[in-house]
Design a protein around this motif. Sequence first.
Motif, PDB file in Angstrom:
ATOM      1  N   GLU A  95       0.820  -1.204   0.000  1.00  0.00           N
ATOM      2  CA  GLU A  95       0.000   0.000   0.000  1.00  0.00           C
ATOM      3  C   GLU A  95       0.855   1.255   0.000  1.00  0.00           C
ATOM      4  O   GLU A  95       0.565   2.243  -0.669  1.00  0.00           O
ATOM      5  CB  GLU A  95      -0.927   0.001   1.214  1.00  0.00           C
ATOM      6  CG  GLU A  95      -2.067  -1.037   1.118  1.00  0.00           C
ATOM      7  CD  GLU A  95      -2.873  -1.124   2.385  1.00  0.00           C
ATOM      8  OE1 GLU A  95      -2.398  -0.550   3.403  1.00  0.00           O
ATOM      9  OE2 GLU A  95      -3.946  -1.734   2.370  1.00  0.00           O
ATOM     10  N   GLN A 102       1.248   6.331  -6.776  1.00  0.00           N
ATOM     11  CA  GLN A 102       0.162   7.263  -7.065  1.00  0.00           C
ATOM     12  C   GLN A 102       0.643   8.711  -6.998  1.00  0.00           C
ATOM     13  O   GLN A 102       0.205   9.575  -7.755  1.00  0.00           O
ATOM     14  CB  GLN A 102      -0.984   7.059  -6.061  1.00  0.00           C
ATOM     15  CG  GLN A 102      -1.683   5.707  -6.185  1.00  0.00           C
ATOM     16  CD  GLN A 102      -2.444   5.582  -7.481  1.00  0.00           C
ATOM     17  OE1 GLN A 102      -2.666   6.586  -8.139  1.00  0.00           O
ATOM     18  NE2 GLN A 102      -2.809   4.383  -7.867  1.00  0.00           N
ATOM     19  N   ASN A 133      -6.734   0.760 -10.343  1.00  0.00           N
ATOM     20  CA  ASN A 133      -7.097   1.326  -9.038  1.00  0.00           C
ATOM     21  C   ASN A 133      -8.393   0.711  -8.517  1.00  0.00           C
ATOM     22  O   ASN A 133      -8.546   0.483  -7.313  1.00  0.00           O
ATOM     23  CB  ASN A 133      -7.236   2.837  -9.142  1.00  0.00           C
ATOM     24  CG  ASN A 133      -5.878   3.513  -9.212  1.00  0.00           C
ATOM     25  OD1 ASN A 133      -4.907   2.965  -8.691  1.00  0.00           O
ATOM     26  ND2 ASN A 133      -5.795   4.671  -9.837  1.00  0.00           N
ATOM     27  N   MET A 134      -9.322   0.449  -9.448  1.00  0.00           N
ATOM     28  CA  MET A 134     -10.567  -0.202  -9.024  1.00  0.00           C
ATOM     29  C   MET A 134     -10.288  -1.612  -8.509  1.00  0.00           C
ATOM     30  O   MET A 134     -10.848  -2.057  -7.506  1.00  0.00           O
ATOM     31  CB  MET A 134     -11.539  -0.252 -10.212  1.00  0.00           C
ATOM     32  CG  MET A 134     -12.090   1.102 -10.618  1.00  0.00           C
ATOM     33  SD  MET A 134     -13.133   1.010 -12.082  1.00  0.00           S
ATOM     34  CE  MET A 134     -14.458   0.007 -11.386  1.00  0.00           C
ATOM     35  N   GLU A 137      -8.723  -1.243  -5.153  1.00  0.00           N
ATOM     36  CA  GLU A 137      -9.697  -0.875  -4.131  1.00  0.00           C
ATOM     37  C   GLU A 137     -10.549  -2.062  -3.706  1.00  0.00           C
ATOM     38  O   GLU A 137     -10.816  -2.249  -2.526  1.00  0.00           O
ATOM     39  CB  GLU A 137     -10.572   0.245  -4.682  1.00  0.00           C
ATOM     40  CG  GLU A 137     -11.593   0.735  -3.675  1.00  0.00           C
ATOM     41  CD  GLU A 137     -12.468   1.810  -4.260  1.00  0.00           C
ATOM     42  OE1 GLU A 137     -12.295   2.120  -5.453  1.00  0.00           O
ATOM     43  OE2 GLU A 137     -13.325   2.324  -3.533  1.00  0.00           O
ATOM     44  N   THR A 138     -10.984  -2.875  -4.700  1.00  0.00           N
ATOM     45  CA  THR A 138     -11.867  -4.003  -4.373  1.00  0.00           C
ATOM     46  C   THR A 138     -11.125  -5.175  -3.736  1.00  0.00           C
ATOM     47  O   THR A 138     -11.713  -5.968  -3.006  1.00  0.00           O
ATOM     48  CB  THR A 138     -12.566  -4.484  -5.643  1.00  0.00           C
ATOM     49  OG1 THR A 138     -11.579  -4.802  -6.622  1.00  0.00           O
ATOM     50  CG2 THR A 138     -13.467  -3.416  -6.204  1.00  0.00           C
ATOM     51  N   MET A 140      -8.259  -4.790  -1.801  1.00  0.00           N
ATOM     52  CA  MET A 140      -7.322  -4.351  -0.784  1.00  0.00           C
ATOM     53  C   MET A 140      -7.389  -5.224   0.463  1.00  0.00           C
ATOM     54  O   MET A 140      -6.386  -5.419   1.139  1.00  0.00           O
ATOM     55  CB  MET A 140      -7.622  -2.881  -0.445  1.00  0.00           C
ATOM     56  CG  MET A 140      -6.604  -2.234   0.457  1.00  0.00           C
ATOM     57  SD  MET A 140      -5.004  -2.192  -0.331  1.00  0.00           S
ATOM     58  CE  MET A 140      -5.310  -0.999  -1.602  1.00  0.00           C
ATOM     59  N   GLU A 214      -5.085   4.788   2.963  1.00  0.00           N
ATOM     60  CA  GLU A 214      -6.409   4.582   2.351  1.00  0.00           C
ATOM     61  C   GLU A 214      -7.067   5.927   2.034  1.00  0.00           C
ATOM     62  O   GLU A 214      -7.700   6.099   0.995  1.00  0.00           O
ATOM     63  CB  GLU A 214      -7.282   3.768   3.291  1.00  0.00           C
ATOM     64  CG  GLU A 214      -6.841   2.302   3.416  1.00  0.00           C
ATOM     65  CD  GLU A 214      -7.673   1.562   4.443  1.00  0.00           C
ATOM     66  OE1 GLU A 214      -8.446   2.223   5.182  1.00  0.00           O
ATOM     67  OE2 GLU A 214      -7.551   0.320   4.512  1.00  0.00           O
ATOM     68  N   ILE A 217      -5.471   7.226  -0.984  1.00  0.00           N
ATOM     69  CA  ILE A 217      -5.978   6.519  -2.173  1.00  0.00           C
ATOM     70  C   ILE A 217      -7.347   7.070  -2.570  1.00  0.00           C
ATOM     71  O   ILE A 217      -7.651   7.256  -3.760  1.00  0.00           O
ATOM     72  CB  ILE A 217      -6.044   5.005  -1.906  1.00  0.00           C
ATOM     73  CG1 ILE A 217      -4.627   4.436  -1.839  1.00  0.00           C
ATOM     74  CG2 ILE A 217      -6.851   4.290  -2.978  1.00  0.00           C
ATOM     75  CD1 ILE A 217      -4.576   2.987  -1.410  1.00  0.00           C
ATOM     76  N   THR A 218      -8.184   7.371  -1.541  1.00  0.00           N
ATOM     77  CA  THR A 218      -9.499   7.944  -1.842  1.00  0.00           C
ATOM     78  C   THR A 218      -9.351   9.303  -2.537  1.00  0.00           C
ATOM     79  O   THR A 218     -10.027   9.608  -3.520  1.00  0.00           O
ATOM     80  CB  THR A 218     -10.304   8.107  -0.546  1.00  0.00           C
ATOM     81  OG1 THR A 218     -10.433   6.825   0.083  1.00  0.00           O
ATOM     82  CG2 THR A 218     -11.691   8.668  -0.845  1.00  0.00           C
ATOM     83  N   GLU A 221      -8.226   8.717  -6.006  1.00  0.00           N
ATOM     84  CA  GLU A 221      -9.333   8.268  -6.859  1.00  0.00           C
ATOM     85  C   GLU A 221     -10.197   9.454  -7.278  1.00  0.00           C
ATOM     86  O   GLU A 221     -10.646   9.535  -8.427  1.00  0.00           O
ATOM     87  CB  GLU A 221     -10.175   7.241  -6.106  1.00  0.00           C
ATOM     88  CG  GLU A 221      -9.478   5.883  -5.936  1.00  0.00           C
ATOM     89  CD  GLU A 221     -10.316   4.939  -5.097  1.00  0.00           C
ATOM     90  OE1 GLU A 221     -11.327   5.408  -4.531  1.00  0.00           O
ATOM     91  OE2 GLU A 221      -9.952   3.757  -5.029  1.00  0.00           O
TER      92      GLU A 221
END
Length: 411
Positions: A95, A102, A133-134, A137-138, A140, A214, A217-218, A221
């Motif tokens: 991460e 990122q 990234n999706m 995210e799903t 993680m 996290e 990351i949000t 996104e």
Amino acid sequence: MRSAAVFLALLLCLQWTWAQGESGEVTGTDAETEGGNRQEEVHFEIQGVGAAHDQSSSQTNISPDIWAELKELRDMAIEQKVELRNSKSKIEKLEQENAATQARLTASESKNAVLESRVNTSENLVAELRRENMVLETRMSSSENEVAELKRQNADLLARVTASENKITVLETRMSSSENEVAELKRENADLLARVTASENKITDLLARVTTCENKITVLETRMSSSENEVAELKRENADLLARVTASENKITVLETRMSSSENEVAELKRENADRPKVAFSAGLTNAGPVGPFDTEITLKFSKVFTNIGQAYSPTTGIFTAPVRGVYYFRFTVLGICPSAWIGAYLYHNEKKMTRNYDYNDEHGHVSVSNALILQLEKGDVVYMALPSGHGIFDDSNNYNIFSGFLLFAL
């Protein structure tokens, strides 16, 4: 029966311990304390089972294989817990690496204004990063299979970022500096991993950092979505520009065609004008004053030539001779100043009198007459003016009497 009950109790204890390890709901010092208590409880339960086994071995016939399987299950539970802890550490490291990657992508996005000409190439990369990234995210919070997928996706991200860096020569220096920072972050992550492995008291801090990652990351996104919207808007603008450019090119093509046609017509007209004979003349009568009246009709010789293009008019004879077959325009004006006298003039085509113009001066001043006509002449035809008998006119340097003509077009 007692051995079977002990066996079931041990299985339930192991299953509960495994479920607590996977859920990750206990964090910080509580997780460490509770983990230690669970290990003591598991050890105690296993000792209790062992004691129960020793006490009941004389009363029941438990196979040594069952006891070996129980020990093997205990060892497997401990190994799975250790592996789970290592997997969490790996996930945290991945991460952090993903956050650094990122950040590099964010730096690349800030230069999109300079790279508008390469939007088409970057679009594929943006779409790919979005899908990755999706997936990140799903997946993680998934298992070790998801960790492997994260590694593969991170490798793809690094490869794509490296390819983008190769294309963006302007950012090579800054990207090299970023790579050094990434290497430094990797070393710091290695130190952190060693410290986490050495001391479980750092788990709370690591979990807090995971939460921060996290959140980052949000944010990334959100920025990625904004960039995708901007890319879509740029696509639409590029499509509109392309349509406008295409329309302009089509208009230019039509204009070029019309221009070529016009140039050809102009060239043709120039050739026609070059081949077309040029005939025009204009002459005044005399500076001598009165002319006439005479007893007979005479040909008027307009001797003061103003224009004689083509030399078709002879001031010596007063006769215009058509050099080509065509349509000609002629005009004349005559003036009289003698009181109680007639003025006038004839215009002849060959021997044919085409027009007669006359007037009578009744002592009220100067009298003039004029006329014009268009004649179709053959080559060699003549046109001239004549003064009728008994008529008089007057001319001087003011050029009251004019005879003119020119070729309208050849036939």
